[in-house]
Design a protein around this motif. Sequence first.
Motif, PDB file in Angstrom:
ATOM      1  N   ARG A   1     -79.218 -40.530  45.372  1.00 22.63           N
ATOM      2  CA  ARG A   1     -78.972 -41.871  45.594  1.00 22.63           C
ATOM      3  C   ARG A   1     -78.551 -42.702  44.600  1.00 22.63           C
ATOM      4  O   ARG A   1     -77.397 -43.506  44.472  1.00 22.63           O
ATOM      5  CB  ARG A   1     -80.156 -42.753  46.113  1.00 22.63           C
ATOM      6  CG  ARG A   1     -79.841 -44.018  47.004  1.00 22.63           C
ATOM      7  CD  ARG A   1     -80.916 -44.365  47.921  1.00 22.63           C
ATOM      8  NE  ARG A   1     -82.237 -44.164  47.112  1.00 22.63           N
ATOM      9  CZ  ARG A   1     -83.282 -43.921  47.493  1.00 22.63           C
ATOM     10  NH1 ARG A   1     -83.456 -42.850  48.528  1.00 22.63           N
ATOM     11  NH2 ARG A   1     -84.402 -43.883  46.810  1.00 22.63           N
TER      12      ARG A   1
ATOM     13  N   ARG B   1     -74.405 -44.112  44.282  1.00 24.67           N
ATOM     14  CA  ARG B   1     -73.961 -45.678  43.920  1.00 24.67           C
ATOM     15  C   ARG B   1     -73.271 -45.804  42.757  1.00 24.67           C
ATOM     16  O   ARG B   1     -72.495 -46.791  42.796  1.00 24.67           O
ATOM     17  CB  ARG B   1     -75.499 -46.295  43.889  1.00 24.67           C
ATOM     18  CG  ARG B   1     -76.435 -46.622  45.211  1.00 24.67           C
ATOM     19  CD  ARG B   1     -77.456 -47.197  44.893  1.00 24.67           C
ATOM     20  NE  ARG B   1     -78.377 -47.516  46.078  1.00 24.67           N
ATOM     21  CZ  ARG B   1     -79.656 -47.618  46.093  1.00 24.67           C
ATOM     22  NH1 ARG B   1     -80.494 -47.602  44.778  1.00 24.67           N
ATOM     23  NH2 ARG B   1     -80.488 -47.730  47.062  1.00 24.67           N
TER      24      ARG B   1
ATOM     25  N   ASP C   1     -74.106 -44.387  54.508  1.00 24.71           N
ATOM     26  CA  ASP C   1     -74.060 -45.642  54.035  1.00 24.71           C
ATOM     27  C   ASP C   1     -75.614 -46.063  54.113  1.00 24.71           C
ATOM     28  O   ASP C   1     -76.128 -46.833  53.287  1.00 24.71           O
ATOM     29  CB  ASP C   1     -73.251 -46.722  54.922  1.00 24.71           C
ATOM     30  CG  ASP C   1     -71.870 -46.353  54.607  1.00 24.71           C
ATOM     31  OD1 ASP C   1     -71.526 -46.248  53.570  1.00 24.71           O
ATOM     32  OD2 ASP C   1     -71.056 -46.417  55.551  1.00 24.71           O
ATOM     33  N   PHE C   2     -76.176 -45.536  55.258  1.00 23.62           N
ATOM     34  CA  PHE C   2     -77.594 -45.698  55.572  1.00 23.62           C
ATOM     35  C   PHE C   2     -78.239 -45.251  54.272  1.00 23.62           C
ATOM     36  O   PHE C   2     -79.374 -45.636  53.741  1.00 23.62           O
ATOM     37  CB  PHE C   2     -78.148 -45.182  56.649  1.00 23.62           C
ATOM     38  CG  PHE C   2     -77.695 -45.749  57.943  1.00 23.62           C
ATOM     39  CD1 PHE C   2     -76.796 -47.060  58.040  1.00 23.62           C
ATOM     40  CD2 PHE C   2     -77.637 -44.865  59.278  1.00 23.62           C
ATOM     41  CE1 PHE C   2     -76.203 -47.420  59.191  1.00 23.62           C
ATOM     42  CE2 PHE C   2     -77.089 -45.500  60.332  1.00 23.62           C
ATOM     43  CZ  PHE C   2     -76.299 -46.562  60.524  1.00 23.62           C
TER      44      PHE C   2
ATOM     45  N   LEU D   1     -77.183 -44.729  51.390  1.00 21.90           N
ATOM     46  CA  LEU D   1     -77.152 -45.436  50.008  1.00 21.90           C
ATOM     47  C   LEU D   1     -78.000 -46.561  49.976  1.00 21.90           C
ATOM     48  O   LEU D   1     -78.394 -47.304  48.842  1.00 21.90           O
ATOM     49  CB  LEU D   1     -75.545 -45.836  49.963  1.00 21.90           C
ATOM     50  CG  LEU D   1     -74.708 -44.780  49.287  1.00 21.90           C
ATOM     51  CD1 LEU D   1     -73.323 -45.049  49.577  1.00 21.90           C
ATOM     52  CD2 LEU D   1     -74.956 -44.368  47.977  1.00 21.90           C
ATOM     53  N   GLU D   2     -78.117 -47.216  51.168  1.00 21.80           N
ATOM     54  CA  GLU D   2     -79.186 -48.524  51.343  1.00 21.80           C
ATOM     55  C   GLU D   2     -80.638 -48.102  51.359  1.00 21.80           C
ATOM     56  O   GLU D   2     -81.276 -49.045  51.533  1.00 21.80           O
ATOM     57  CB  GLU D   2     -78.614 -49.229  52.745  1.00 21.80           C
ATOM     58  CG  GLU D   2     -77.108 -49.834  52.611  1.00 21.80           C
ATOM     59  CD  GLU D   2     -76.680 -49.803  53.871  1.00 21.80           C
ATOM     60  OE1 GLU D   2     -77.354 -50.166  54.989  1.00 21.80           O
ATOM     61  OE2 GLU D   2     -75.254 -50.368  54.168  1.00 21.80           O
TER      62      GLU D   2
ATOM     63  N   LYS E   1     -82.067 -46.535  53.804  1.00 20.30           N
ATOM     64  CA  LYS E   1     -82.793 -46.719  54.823  1.00 20.30           C
ATOM     65  C   LYS E   1     -83.251 -45.490  55.539  1.00 20.30           C
ATOM     66  O   LYS E   1     -83.877 -45.376  56.807  1.00 20.30           O
ATOM     67  CB  LYS E   1     -81.703 -47.287  55.841  1.00 20.30           C
ATOM     68  CG  LYS E   1     -81.338 -48.868  55.555  1.00 20.30           C
ATOM     69  CD  LYS E   1     -80.474 -49.456  56.698  1.00 20.30           C
ATOM     70  CE  LYS E   1     -79.935 -50.697  56.245  1.00 20.30           C
ATOM     71  NZ  LYS E   1     -78.611 -50.877  57.158  1.00 20.30           N
TER      72      LYS E   1
END
Lengths: 407, 407, 407, 407
Positions: free
Chosen positions: A43, A47, A397-398, A400-401, A403
């Motif tokens: 992760r 980023r 995206d999930f 990276l966030e 989630k």
Amino acid sequence: MRNIKIEKAVQNIAANDEIEIVERKGIGHPDSISDGIAEAVSRTLSRTYKEKVGHVLHHNTDEVQLTAGESDPKFGGGQIIKPIQILLTGRAANEFTLPNGETHKVGVDYIAIEAAKKFLDETIINLDIDYGTVVECKIGQGSADLRDVFQRPNAIPSANDTSFGVGFYPLTETENLVLKTEELLNSKDFKKDHPYVGEDIKVMGLREKDEITLTIASAFVSKYVDDVDAYLNMKDEINNIVADLAAKETDLSVETLINTADDETKKDESGYYLTVTGTSAEMGDDGSVGRGNRSNGLITPNRPMSMEATSGKNPINHVGKIYNLLSNEITREVYSDVEGVKNIDMVILSQIGKPIDQPRTATAHIQTEDGYTIDEIEEDVTRIIDRWLENITDIKDFMLEGKLRTL
Amino acid sequence: MRNIKIEKAVQNIAANDEIEIVERKGIGHPDSISDGIAEAVSRTLSRTYKEKVGHVLHHNTDEVQLTAGESDPKFGGGQIIKPIQILLTGRAANEFTLPNGETHKVGVDYIAIEAAKKFLDETIINLDIDYGTVVECKIGQGSADLRDVFQRPNAIPSANDTSFGVGFYPLTETENLVLKTEELLNSKDFKKDHPYVGEDIKVMGLREKDEITLTIASAFVSKYVDDVDAYLNMKDEINNIVADLAAKETDLSVETLINTADDETKKDESGYYLTVTGTSAEMGDDGSVGRGNRSNGLITPNRPMSMEATSGKNPINHVGKIYNLLSNEITREVYSDVEGVKNIDMVILSQIGKPIDQPRTATAHIQTEDGYTIDEIEEDVTRIIDRWLENITDIKDFMLEGKLRTL
Amino acid sequence: MRNIKIEKAVQNIAANDEIEIVERKGIGHPDSISDGIAEAVSRTLSRTYKEKVGHVLHHNTDEVQLTAGESDPKFGGGQIIKPIQILLTGRAANEFTLPNGETHKVGVDYIAIEAAKKFLDETIINLDIDYGTVVECKIGQGSADLRDVFQRPNAIPSANDTSFGVGFYPLTETENLVLKTEELLNSKDFKKDHPYVGEDIKVMGLREKDEITLTIASAFVSKYVDDVDAYLNMKDEINNIVADLAAKETDLSVETLINTADDETKKDESGYYLTVTGTSAEMGDDGSVGRGNRSNGLITPNRPMSMEATSGKNPINHVGKIYNLLSNEITREVYSDVEGVKNIDMVILSQIGKPIDQPRTATAHIQTEDGYTIDEIEEDVTRIIDRWLENITDIKDFMLEGKLRTL
Amino acid sequence: MRNIKIEKAVQNIAANDEIEIVERKGIGHPDSISDGIAEAVSRTLSRTYKEKVGHVLHHNTDEVQLTAGESDPKFGGGQIIKPIQILLTGRAANEFTLPNGETHKVGVDYIAIEAAKKFLDETIINLDIDYGTVVECKIGQGSADLRDVFQRPNAIPSANDTSFGVGFYPLTETENLVLKTEELLNSKDFKKDHPYVGEDIKVMGLREKDEITLTIASAFVSKYVDDVDAYLNMKDEINNIVADLAAKETDLSVETLINTADDETKKDESGYYLTVTGTSAEMGDDGSVGRGNRSNGLITPNRPMSMEATSGKNPINHVGKIYNLLSNEITREVYSDVEGVKNIDMVILSQIGKPIDQPRTATAHIQTEDGYTIDEIEEDVTRIIDRWLENITDIKDFMLEGKLRTL
């Protein structure tokens, strides 16, 4: 046309088996620590790449070997003798060239070590990261082939491998209880009130018809436990708390067994599950990625499972990660949005080199509620699967966030 | 009384599903190499202990981290740039005291490194063990607790953990074909005639109704492949051989795809799956224990699976190993000896500290042939299970003799 | 009777040679860092042993291998790519048994890593210890033999080896200037005003008759240097400061050359000695113990030298350490307390197994001031040497208190 | 004009001192093993570069850390418990580009490991290289700066550093005897007849006026020594052999002491210097480069010495190596070719970035035979020095051919 198939489940759902076994290795179990580090490294790298280049570069950091240290826990204290050794391997792009021809370096080793240590610091409260761990990084640069596949400018990346992911929903009562039990005992609030409970908590659930037995192995933190009596009282306390949780979560009868290997004839530390740090990684138990919980947080022999380690794989083209996470999301959405679905499990299989939104097959097995047929729901389910595949890059995206759970 | 239960399988057997996925990572896959080393180390240690002390001492060597090397394969040759790094961890008793009070040392590190290298030498034909691998050993001595449990003088050892094993029998046609394909391509005879085929062979089988697709990733050994044409001819040759095998093993239609990531527009090495040693571990692919094949040699999401790494665990009290191997043996015997059994799968769950012949539950799910009922066969099956549990320590002997597959 | 001999020096003193070469590797040079860590580990272990057991236990931690990292220094900033790897080896007692029979563990690895990191933190201001270094510990337990020798209850320990130490006093003007130069540039006060000067400063002094040339290699800290102009100005600044120091310290003429390998035709970082951390250990330069300064802080080919690494050896019975430190102390005291001594050097040779206050020989070579004879001063010198030998265990106390330089 | 100076030695030569100390660490001493490996790696890399590119590429492999293993020697046998760990560090070019633009890789890690193991195999007869050693390679690629300097197309390379080398000739009687003693005991012929003598032989010579004491620490190989009596007889045998050698080599009186730390009150292994492999590196004694013999094979505190590790440095531009070897060659030739030279020592100092044939100074100190003056010989000596400097790149060829001793 995506190869989506919806089939009636000929398999029974796990909840109806007479016997059901469910396991969860808590976040402080050496295997889970390894998973967590692998994912934290991926992760953080993702980023960093995104920040510097605008998109995630090739990497797979799904290999972490944790070698247990040595400790000397004592009631009321104790010391670390030898640190936990953590070896980060895998590969990652350590250079990129901007359109203007400038080549920039990425400090992969530095970033990976930082990510691993910060993860440990947040996760294992009583572990002294500075002197109680040694984190070494042998992340290589991957083969040129792999990177070629990765950097093709398609909107949709090509699958890195021929591989599959699986998912199912909803959880059975046993699955739910096992998950909730560990999550409660490792929650921030609980830890505040019960600092003596370490993060290395393994919950094994066995349901025999209507009776669940929860066998819990829970590392105690020695400095918070003054003596044998305190230890035994604390065990009782946990037992009561789990009993309360169980009463809330299920109507089935639940028996809880904690640290059953304890030998109460012993008057000193040797008879009890005592640790300095709250994890058995400090002494005796090694760990590595992909040997513990599946990406829904559980080990469920009565259910379809994938052997792929989800943690640490790149979220761009590694189908061993993406298809597992995708299957979790799809089955959750189908269950909640399509009326009449009692249980759904699915498998998605890639073919190396083909776009990841075009799997070799994406097959769902559905058990319907009484009064519903597969034909009635097939279209809705297909649409949901198709939409997820169409938007498959959302998974990245999930991730990276932060989630998506991977362990 | 052992907690043996025989139930009618409410689950369908995998062979009847419309879709079936089966995978096998060949003996030269980095994960399989790790498994193989772990088991070789355990077996060699076990034999050494037995020879020196009369019985197997405590150890678990089920943690091996393989970090890929770097290579420079060329048609007709190539070189190793950086060796494969192999880290052995786990723990093992490194001292024992004879009844006469004499303490003897066991050279655990030396023995483990020797076992690992000899295994590699026998398994990966074209790997230069001396300079192309670095085998490091960080095997510790295990916690005193664990060793206590281990050395109790009971005839029947106590379970080291709360854990379970699973098994099933017979294999479906897809499972059988996947297994046989890899075994053929990695057989001694085949290698003699086709030295260009490396040991790193991954077979992914997908059955859709009556059609099987075998996707094979097979590392070629560069020194035996002179150029692109030779490579493509060799792929054809393998294809034909697998087609012949398939014709013999199944009536289903079988399509075979080999190295589908190859890019035939490339005139040099970069477009093909070429290696110096026959395994992708030489460059780019790391491996570790317990992430590949289950103990029956396959990964089968349509079947019950255990997450336990069987390879490298001690065969005395580690139920994560013993119960998996035992389930394989039991289901095989039930299928062959009890008339009317069409399919059997079973799960055995231990409770830490209890004798391993007294599991918390040993439950078999059986699908009978038409015309048979569970009631008719229950007694026979129970007797077989009970007898295996009674003689559970035989597993150790089979393992020492190298009779049991773990990968 | 101790084997003390006082001889007239037939050798000239270095100050009179026409040519004299003197070198000092600053505290941030990779070899000096290794020395410093080795000594910090020994000192910390010694204190820990003393605190827990009442006396220093066996250890020798005089082996540290520093493997350079990788960095990307930029004017005004830069980043660490790969951390510096530091391997601690040697051996140390990790257990002791109290008179009451209780055995206690000593966390040698933990203590050593802590000592090494704290030393780095105090010494290399701009080095990020947490993520920019990996400190691994492979300190073993030493052979039983060695430990036997060590623990004999004699008041005076026995020599661990047949080995020798040397010392001399006073310093020549060149020696003094080289030492003072580095000490100034690495002093706390100087660093406050000139944070751009890193700790990796190597000073090479060459005296040809009455002319000294100081060649200084000084790592600059990139974040404090905005561009080439700034860099060049800073070099001038250092040059002036060293010139001032030289004027104060000597009447000889002194020329100073700083970073002579710089290539001023370059407009970017590549032409200058720029580092992120202030030490070349961040990229390109490895280091290890015993390859740099002798225990008086200098490398002096015109003077007697010992090859023994003083740093990291135990101060109890390791004559390779004790006799070097002792020779430094004795020669200093002789020079300051005995009138007529112009220069003294001495050598002390042990014999393994004999009490360290009874060396095989302790021989001083003395050059007297005009008007003095050896005969006149022999008695005073002998008395001083004898008293130091008698109180030889004081060396340990001075070392524990951090009073003795070893690099 | 090269900066060559010839001066009359005001220093006495060591042979005239009343006390003289000389030490040699035999080829099997852990420090010497490290030196030997470093040099073997450099030599093999140099040859590989030359073969592939036509000239030697940049490298410095003068950092080797040997971490002792663990062993269990027994009279008549014994076993290795834990292998010797050898870490190769330094840096080396791992790629080169041909004039036609093709880039080729060099397998630095593979080559280095191979060179190290082959060296060990040839040097330590009873060491099991395969399982009794672990050789790990962390050789990096050096900083771009360093490589720039290296690859400038000058005929004469530029100095990599400001550094110096020293040499002297001839050897004193003590120096000669110490050297010959070790060489004899480690000669092939001697080993054939006395296989029980390991390669780890340390000789310490002390001359007090006309009396030499040789203190020898010599590891015995346990499998060739059946018991205490055999051991003691063997010690006597060595003693006699050394006495014979001494009688041949010197007229001074010589006393020999072997393994003086032995404790003959012990009836088992613990009292004697017994090893499985013939080197203390198997247990207890670590080693690293540059801490033992200077490049003439000796440690001589009465003589000028350089701290530079000669072994492992590149022979192209690393003055720390070249100037030491050159000084040895020059002084040898001057002594043998110029009449009237009784003793010569010299120092050569480089300046970073300047051609290595143009040192900052090359100064010889000469003691003449009675009846000769410096003036008479100055021209001859200068010519010899100048010619060696002119042909300084020959040093590289001698080194590649293995003609130069570095330890």
